[in-house]
Design a protein around this motif. Structure first.
Motif: not given
Length: 143
Positions: A125-143
């Protein structure tokens, strides 16, 4: 140790070593109370969000005669018990919230606010914290 460093002494919130000593001295205090003779009463008070009743039970211990110390140990204990199944997280959060506005001193109010923020950070019920990570293909993933 109690007589020399705690009894009738002001709480030195700014002294990290002193606060660590207090934390160690009262390690698992609230949890241990829940396993004692009145343990079910403590759990019931917490789950009923009855902050004053929990403090009253804790103050039966003469080493917690100082109200501010008792409240500080309650805050630490609630954090330690937060993820135990016998406690309702919303009830603990409600006690943290109450202490942020009605705590016995400004320091305990700040601590309660920090703990409330910490416990609710990843709660449903609370807003998820912002995050960034790189997947196995080198692509950036974030909210």
């Amino acid at each position: 140790m109690y007589t020399k460093f705690i009894h009738n002494k002001p709480l030195a919130y700014q002294n990290q070593e002193y606060i660590k000593f207090i934390s160690d001295f009262y390690s698992n205090y609230l949890l241990n109370l829940t396993h004692g003779k009145n343990g079910s009463i403590i759990v019931e008070h917490i789950n009923n969000k009855d902050y004053q009743a929990v403090l009253s039970e804790m103050k039966k211990d003469s080493t917690l005669a100082n109200n501010e110390l008792c409240e500080l140990i309650l805050l630490k204990g609630l954090l330690n018990c937060y993820y135990l199944d016998i406690f309702e997280k919303k009830s603990i959060d409600a006690i943290f919230e109450k202490i942020t506005t009605q705590g016995l001193n400004e320091e305990n109010q700040k601590i309660a606010g920090n703990l409330l923020q910490k416990t609710s950070k990843l709660s449903a019920g609370h807003k998820a914290p912002d995050f960034k990570l790189i997947d196995s293909r080198g692509k950036n993933i974030s909210l």
